[in-house]
Structure formats: C-alpha cells, structure tokens
Scaffold this active site. Sequence first.
Site, short mmCIF file in Angstrom:
data_model
loop_
_atom_site.label_atom_id
_atom_site.label_comp_id
_atom_site.label_asym_id
_atom_site.label_seq_id
_atom_site.Cartn_x
_atom_site.Cartn_y
_atom_site.Cartn_z
N SER A 73 62.58 -5.27 0.69
CA SER A 73 63.38 -6.18 -0.13
C SER A 73 63.43 -7.58 0.49
O SER A 73 63.35 -7.75 1.70
CB SER A 73 64.80 -5.65 -0.29
OG SER A 73 64.78 -4.33 -0.77
N1 SAH Z 1 65.38 -1.57 1.36
C1 SAH Z 1 64.02 -1.09 1.43
C2 SAH Z 1 63.47 -1.14 0.03
C3 SAH Z 1 62.36 -0.22 -0.22
S1 SAH Z 1 61.78 -0.21 -1.89
C4 SAH Z 1 63.26 -2.00 2.36
O1 SAH Z 1 63.71 -3.14 2.51
O2 SAH Z 1 62.24 -1.62 2.91
C5 SAH Z 1 62.71 1.14 -2.55
C6 SAH Z 1 62.39 2.49 -2.01
O3 SAH Z 1 63.10 3.44 -2.82
C7 SAH Z 1 60.93 2.91 -2.08
O4 SAH Z 1 60.48 3.17 -0.77
C8 SAH Z 1 60.94 4.19 -2.92
O5 SAH Z 1 60.03 5.17 -2.49
C9 SAH Z 1 62.38 4.63 -2.77
N2 SAH Z 1 62.89 5.54 -3.81
C10 SAH Z 1 62.71 5.50 -5.15
N3 SAH Z 1 63.36 6.52 -5.74
C11 SAH Z 1 63.99 7.22 -4.75
C12 SAH Z 1 64.82 8.38 -4.73
N4 SAH Z 1 65.16 9.05 -5.83
N5 SAH Z 1 65.29 8.81 -3.53
C13 SAH Z 1 64.96 8.17 -2.38
N6 SAH Z 1 64.17 7.08 -2.35
C14 SAH Z 1 63.70 6.60 -3.52
#
Ligand code: SAH
Length: 228
Positions: A73
């Site tokens: 993010s």
């Molecule tokens: N805050 C993180 C954002 C990652 S993007 C960062 O800064 O790195 C969002 C993430 O949510 C992705 O890695 C995706 O795989 C995960 N995601 C999507 N649906 C999900 C679920 N039901 N449970 C856990 N993770 C999930």
Amino acid sequence: MIPPPAPAGQMSQQYRPQRERMVEHLRKHHRIRDERVLRAMAEVPRHLFVPEALRSNAYGDHALPISANQTISQPFIVARMTELLEVDSDSKVLEIGAGSGYQTAVLARVAGSVFAIERIADLAREAQKRIRELGIYNATVKCFDGTLGWDAHAPYDAALAAAGGPDVPEPLLAQLKVGGRLVMPVGQSRDTQRLVRVLRTDKGFEREDHGACAFVPLIGRYGWTNEK
Ligand code: SAH
C-alpha cells in the site's frame, strides 16, 4: 503525551533521509497528525518490504507491486488507516491482507499486539520472516481466509483490512470490542472503494466515510468469491 520510542532494535539506518522526507510529506501534504504513527513510519525500513529492484522507489508516495500480483500500500494510506484505528501500546489489533508485512510492522510499532492474516502462503511466510528479522516479536502472520477473522484472539481493539470487499465481513464486526474501531475499503465494484471506518458502541455500529480509495480485492467467504 507522546510515550518514549521503543528501542529501534535492528531497524535499518539505510535510507533514513528518504524515510524522514516521506514522513514530512505525510505530515505537511496529507496532514497526518498522529506522532506515534509518523515515528513508526520513520523507523520501519519500507525498502526491505519491496522487491529488490524497486528499493530506491520505496519511499515515494505510491503503491508498488510485490509478488503474486499484489501491492504494498501507498505510505499515505498506511498512515491514514493506522491513524484512524486510534491504537495505543495496549491495543490488540487484527489485520487482514498482510501482503508484504509493511503495514503489519507499522502496526506492531504503535500497538501492543498484532494478529495478521494473509491468504497467499508465500506472502504470509515472507512477511513473517521479514518482521522477525527486524526484531519485531509482537506480530504474528498466518495464512488463511481473513474474512473469517481470527476468533482465537478475539475480541480486538482494532481491525484493519488492506483489501476491498463488497461489505464489511460479519465475523470482523463480531470480533470487535465495544469501543473498538475497524477500517477497511468497501465498494460494490472490485476496483474502487470508499475507505470506511466502523465504530462499535454499546448500542451497535456507527459507520463513517473517509473518501475514495483503490485496493486489490478481498477474496474469501465474506469477500469476493474468486479472482476475476
Ligand atoms: N498492507 C499490505 C497490502 C497488501 S495488498 C502491504 O502494504 O503490503 C492486500 C493483500 O490482501 C494481498 O496480499 C492479498 O493476497 C490479501 N488478501 C486478499 N483477500 C484476503 C483474505 N480473504 N484474507 C487474507 N488476505 C487477503
């Protein structure tokens, strides 16, 4: 009053000036006010959470690709969501969508404990490893469907989802303490959402709208059903 900083542990001194500039931008341009959040972001080495080839771009105010088609993010959104959670060093926090683990590390610097969930196994494993290597021991990353919440550690003072769903998953509301805060992107389309904050009061749930945002989809039982 601002509590004294926790020991920096093995936090990297590399890219320190870039980090300080990022924090000044968050303060001046985005009006992030919570000094504990700003300090955490000045400390956590964001460049260690992005692919090696993108390290020199790690402190720009934008999202970046990580593996498995996901993104780390944007610093502003990490700061805003963390600020909206209003956590302190006693808070227990649930995080859904740990991804690179960057948001997890920032939360771990401002909260008491963090229980983070990531649905992609490789990402979960790498995120946990990075966090331990930084000397952060109050955050745990596990791989499963985060829309179910993490009942074993409930109730939570705060919950954050970094992926956008059609609505706030019921289990996350159920696992929130009275007085607790939840922040997540919610939208009827998979690609654009509104940043929503839900406050649990003794009478029920109050919703606030914190503007437009764009996150990757939240995929799971109480999220979107499949990849596309
Ligand atoms: N805050 C993180 C954002 C990652 S993007 C960062 O800064 O790195 C969002 C993430 O949510 C992705 O890695 C995706 O795989 C995960 N995601 C999507 N649906 C999900 C679920 N039901 N449970 C856990 N993770 C999930």
